[in-house]
Design a protein around this motif. Structure first.
Motif, mmCIF file in Angstrom:
data_model
loop_
_atom_site.group_PDB
_atom_site.id
_atom_site.type_symbol
_atom_site.label_atom_id
_atom_site.label_comp_id
_atom_site.label_asym_id
_atom_site.label_seq_id
_atom_site.Cartn_x
_atom_site.Cartn_y
_atom_site.Cartn_z
ATOM 1 N N SER A 244 0.822 -1.217 0.000
ATOM 2 C CA SER A 244 0.000 0.000 0.000
ATOM 3 C C SER A 244 0.853 1.262 0.000
ATOM 4 O O SER A 244 0.343 2.357 -0.302
ATOM 5 N N MET A 245 2.152 1.148 0.338
ATOM 6 C CA MET A 245 3.002 2.325 0.405
ATOM 7 C C MET A 245 3.281 2.928 -0.967
ATOM 8 O O MET A 245 3.760 4.056 -1.074
ATOM 9 N N VAL A 246 2.987 2.191 -2.023
ATOM 10 C CA VAL A 246 3.137 2.722 -3.378
ATOM 11 C C VAL A 246 2.158 3.870 -3.616
ATOM 12 O O VAL A 246 2.436 4.789 -4.394
ATOM 13 N N PHE A 247 1.030 3.843 -2.917
ATOM 14 C CA PHE A 247 -0.059 4.771 -3.199
ATOM 15 C C PHE A 247 -0.153 5.872 -2.147
ATOM 16 O O PHE A 247 0.355 5.751 -1.033
ATOM 17 N N HIS A 248 -0.843 6.933 -2.515
ATOM 18 C CA HIS A 248 -1.238 7.969 -1.563
ATOM 19 C C HIS A 248 -2.592 8.509 -2.006
ATOM 20 O O HIS A 248 -2.983 8.354 -3.177
ATOM 21 N N ASP A 249 -3.321 9.093 -1.072
ATOM 22 C CA ASP A 249 -4.648 9.606 -1.409
ATOM 23 C C ASP A 249 -4.720 11.131 -1.374
ATOM 24 O O ASP A 249 -5.823 11.704 -1.487
ATOM 25 N N GLY A 250 -3.592 11.778 -1.191
ATOM 26 C CA GLY A 250 -3.564 13.226 -1.220
ATOM 27 C C GLY A 250 -4.207 13.900 -0.036
ATOM 28 O O GLY A 250 -4.432 15.119 -0.054
ATOM 29 N N ARG A 251 -4.468 13.148 1.019
ATOM 30 C CA ARG A 251 -5.145 13.714 2.182
ATOM 31 C C ARG A 251 -4.134 14.007 3.272
ATOM 32 O O ARG A 251 -3.256 13.204 3.558
ATOM 33 N N GLN A 252 -4.281 15.193 3.864
ATOM 34 C CA GLN A 252 -3.398 15.581 4.939
ATOM 35 C C GLN A 252 -3.758 14.838 6.213
ATOM 36 O O GLN A 252 -4.896 14.398 6.402
ATOM 37 N N THR A 322 -13.096 3.618 -8.070
ATOM 38 C CA THR A 322 -13.273 5.069 -7.971
ATOM 39 C C THR A 322 -12.043 5.868 -8.370
ATOM 40 O O THR A 322 -12.156 7.066 -8.660
ATOM 41 N N GLY A 323 -10.870 5.255 -8.383
ATOM 42 C CA GLY A 323 -9.667 5.985 -8.740
ATOM 43 C C GLY A 323 -9.305 7.066 -7.744
ATOM 44 O O GLY A 323 -8.832 8.144 -8.127
ATOM 45 N N GLN A 324 -9.485 6.784 -6.451
ATOM 46 C CA GLN A 324 -9.204 7.774 -5.422
ATOM 47 C C GLN A 324 -7.741 7.799 -4.993
ATOM 48 O O GLN A 324 -7.341 8.684 -4.242
ATOM 49 N N LEU A 325 -6.950 6.855 -5.461
ATOM 50 C CA LEU A 325 -5.553 6.787 -5.068
ATOM 51 C C LEU A 325 -4.644 7.272 -6.195
ATOM 52 O O LEU A 325 -5.019 7.239 -7.377
ATOM 53 N N PHE A 326 -3.447 7.703 -5.803
ATOM 54 C CA PHE A 326 -2.456 8.191 -6.758
ATOM 55 C C PHE A 326 -1.143 7.454 -6.508
ATOM 56 O O PHE A 326 -0.878 6.969 -5.405
ATOM 57 N N ALA A 327 -0.307 7.381 -7.538
ATOM 58 C CA ALA A 327 0.983 6.722 -7.411
ATOM 59 C C ALA A 327 1.901 7.206 -8.516
ATOM 60 O O ALA A 327 1.445 7.726 -9.554
ATOM 61 N N ASN A 328 3.200 7.062 -8.288
ATOM 62 C CA ASN A 328 4.168 7.347 -9.337
ATOM 63 C C ASN A 328 3.950 6.345 -10.465
ATOM 64 O O ASN A 328 3.891 5.135 -10.234
ATOM 65 N N GLY A 349 8.301 10.454 -14.641
ATOM 66 C CA GLY A 349 8.197 10.104 -13.222
ATOM 67 C C GLY A 349 7.072 10.840 -12.516
ATOM 68 O O GLY A 349 7.180 11.120 -11.314
ATOM 69 N N ARG A 350 6.005 11.136 -13.243
ATOM 70 C CA ARG A 350 4.885 11.870 -12.658
ATOM 71 C C ARG A 350 3.946 10.929 -11.903
ATOM 72 O O ARG A 350 3.873 9.730 -12.182
ATOM 73 N N HIS A 351 3.197 11.514 -10.989
ATOM 74 C CA HIS A 351 2.169 10.768 -10.275
ATOM 75 C C HIS A 351 0.874 10.815 -11.074
ATOM 76 O O HIS A 351 0.507 11.860 -11.624
ATOM 77 N N VAL A 352 0.184 9.681 -11.128
ATOM 78 C CA VAL A 352 -1.059 9.567 -11.881
ATOM 79 C C VAL A 352 -2.138 8.951 -10.991
ATOM 80 O O VAL A 352 -1.847 8.367 -9.943
ATOM 81 N N ARG A 353 -3.361 9.093 -11.434
ATOM 82 C CA ARG A 353 -4.476 8.464 -10.717
ATOM 83 C C ARG A 353 -4.454 6.960 -10.973
ATOM 84 O O ARG A 353 -4.357 6.517 -12.120
ATOM 85 N N ALA A 354 -4.542 6.180 -9.903
ATOM 86 C CA ALA A 354 -4.484 4.715 -10.011
ATOM 87 C C ALA A 354 -5.888 4.127 -9.948
ATOM 88 O O ALA A 354 -6.693 4.511 -9.085
ATOM 89 N N SER A 355 -6.173 3.206 -10.843
ATOM 90 C CA SER A 355 -7.476 2.541 -10.835
ATOM 91 C C SER A 355 -7.369 1.226 -11.586
ATOM 92 O O SER A 355 -6.375 0.971 -12.279
ATOM 93 N N GLY A 356 -8.385 0.403 -11.456
ATOM 94 C CA GLY A 356 -8.437 -0.848 -12.194
ATOM 95 C C GLY A 356 -7.223 -1.736 -11.948
ATOM 96 O O GLY A 356 -6.864 -2.057 -10.809
ATOM 97 N N ALA A 357 -6.546 -2.107 -13.047
ATOM 98 C CA ALA A 357 -5.412 -3.030 -12.964
ATOM 99 C C ALA A 357 -4.230 -2.441 -12.213
ATOM 100 O O ALA A 357 -3.335 -3.179 -11.793
ATOM 101 N N ASP A 358 -4.207 -1.111 -12.016
ATOM 102 C CA ASP A 358 -3.110 -0.504 -11.266
ATOM 103 C C ASP A 358 -3.044 -1.027 -9.831
ATOM 104 O O ASP A 358 -1.977 -0.982 -9.197
ATOM 105 N N LEU A 359 -4.178 -1.476 -9.305
ATOM 106 C CA LEU A 359 -4.229 -1.963 -7.932
ATOM 107 C C LEU A 359 -4.191 -3.485 -7.848
ATOM 108 O O LEU A 359 -4.487 -4.063 -6.804
#
Length: 438
Positions: A244-252, A322-328, A349-359
């Motif tokens: 799960s450390m690959v992802f972030h949700d942009g929430r403080q 939902t694609g609520q997570l982001f990752a490099n 090396g940009r961060h993109v929205r992760a969904s579907g097969a990304d997870l």
């Protein structure tokens, strides 16, 4: 003390079976009315795709039970109260139930409705209220279908979800292991209903699952079983946390909520340490406890690990949709036909929205951890010679969620798959720390 839907239905079935002296047909009718409400909601949501034989049978049973529940005015009573509480729990969980979960609930409620209809028949003259006979016939049809295709253990997790009672006024010091795991499951449910489950919440619950798995493995080892293979479940949850450390949700980071997932995860770990000790030195810190005492304490929470795993699996599935997570972009799985914008994101090396097969990898490791936890729970019960806490009150009834002999060993034999994926993760002898909730 916390309770479960299965316990409520089991208590209702037991009361109806012994025919209490004060039983009234009005109380039976009230119970059937609530059971009909629960069955109607489940049937309305659907047990299968399309108009299948099972779907028609479930709809017919719901209609028969609801009809029998309208035959007499409701005056209340213990049967009515238990059925009402059970129906409320099913109604509250409808939004997170899948078809397999609805089938498990239907099978369980059908059996209870049969017991209530049988009691009603004994309270009335032989030819009165043929509607009760229709209920029994419809319930028998469901029972026959369940014998051919019983609900799986994974589908029955909703029946064993703990419902916590309000905490003690003096604070968290008096919280038991059972109440703590009930509080964590309730916190996960609240967050998921509000679509407010954060990655920090997810990681805290995963850490609690890892620690609980380690406790369960050590407890099983104290009963004479080789704890080595059983430790793999804890390692699998550790791998899930790392994935799960690959992802972030942009929430403080937000101030801690005492009833939130993070705080509830911490409360579960504290309760385990208070009642059992640390996994590394259970026998030393609590020398007055026998292995049976330790196993019994750990079983209270280990028996609900499949429910916790189910909630975490659902969280990953929701994020996938939902694609609520982001990752490099460089950290995400390769794609066979990678679109141009993703190629550019990988290069930059940009961060993109992760969904579907990304997870997919996170989904797979959480699913594997869930399977191993189910096997670990079953192994712990077998090692200690007891049955799950949620089933203890129903020793004379067939457990539809029981697994075939050897399934725990089959699940645990998948440890080599975890070893291939662990990427250098080593087994820690000390407990992990759940991030503070401040």
């Amino acid at each position: 003390m916390a309770t479960t839907l299965r316990q409520l239905l089991g208590d209702l079935s037991d009361r109806a079976s012994i025919r209490p002296a004060a039983a009234t047909i009005e109380d039976v009718s009230g119970a059937l009315a609530h059971l009909g409400r629960a069955l109607s909601g489940v049937a309305e949501d659907g047990l299968t795709l399309g108009d299948s034989y099972r779907q028609r049978n479930a709809t017919a049973l719901a209609a028969a039970v609801a009809t029998a529940g309208r035959l007499w005015p409701h005056s209340g009573g213990p049967l009515t109260d238990l059925a009402g509480a059970a129906a409320d729990l099913i109604g509250r969980d409808r939004s997170v139930m899948g078809r397999s979960h609805r089938w498990a609930a239907t099978v369980e409620v059908a059996e209870v409705a049969d017991h209530c209809a049988r009691l009603g028949r004994r309270l009335l003259p032989e030819a009165a209220a043929p509607e009760l006979d229709v209920v029994r016939h419809s319930a028998a049809t469901i029972e026959h279908d369940a014998q051919a295709d019983p609900p799986t253990a994974a589908a029955s997790v909703g029946l064993d979800r703990l419902v916590p009672l309000p905490g003690p006024p003096s604070g968290e010091a008096e919280v038991t292991v059972l109440d703590a795991v009930a509080g964590l499951l309730a916190a996960l449910d609240r967050a998921q209903r509000a679509d407010d489950l954060t990655l920090r919440d997810f990681r805290a619950a995963v850490a609690a699952a890892e620690l609980t798995s380690r406790y369960a493995a050590v407890a099983a080892g104290m009963t004479g079983r080789d704890a080595g293979p059983l430790l793999v479940a804890g390692l699998a949850w550790q791998l899930a946390g790392r994935a799960s450390m690959v992802f972030h949700d942009g929430r403080q980071r937000e101030p801690g909520d005492r009833r939130g997932v993070v705080s509830s995860s911490q409360a579960l770990v504290r309760a385990l340490r208070t009642e059992v000790g640390s996994p590394a030195d259970i026998g030393e810190q609590h020398g007055q406890q026998t292995s049976a005492d330790v196993a019994a304490a750990v079983q209270q929470v280990a028996g609900h690990m499949p429910v916790l795993a189910d909630r975490l699996t659902m969280a990953v599935e929701r994020w996938s949709r939902t694609g609520q997570l982001f990752a490099n972009a460089r950290d995400l799985p390769r794609m066979e036909a990678m679109p141009e914008d993703r190629i550019q994101a990988v290069i930059a090396g940009r961060h993109v929205r992760a969904s579907g097969a990304d997870l997919n990898r996170l989904r797979n490791v959480v699913g594997r951890a869930a399977d191993l936890s189910t096997g670990l729970t079953d192994a712990l019960h077998r090692a200690s010679g007891t049955e799950p806490v949620a089933q203890r009150h129903r020793t004379d009834r067939r457990d539809r969620g029981a697994k075939v002999p050897g399934e725990a060993e089959r699940l645990l034999s998948r440890a080599h798959a975890v070893d291939r994926d662990r990427m250098g993760i080593r087994v820690f002898h000390g407990p992990r720390q759940i991030p503070p909730s401040r």
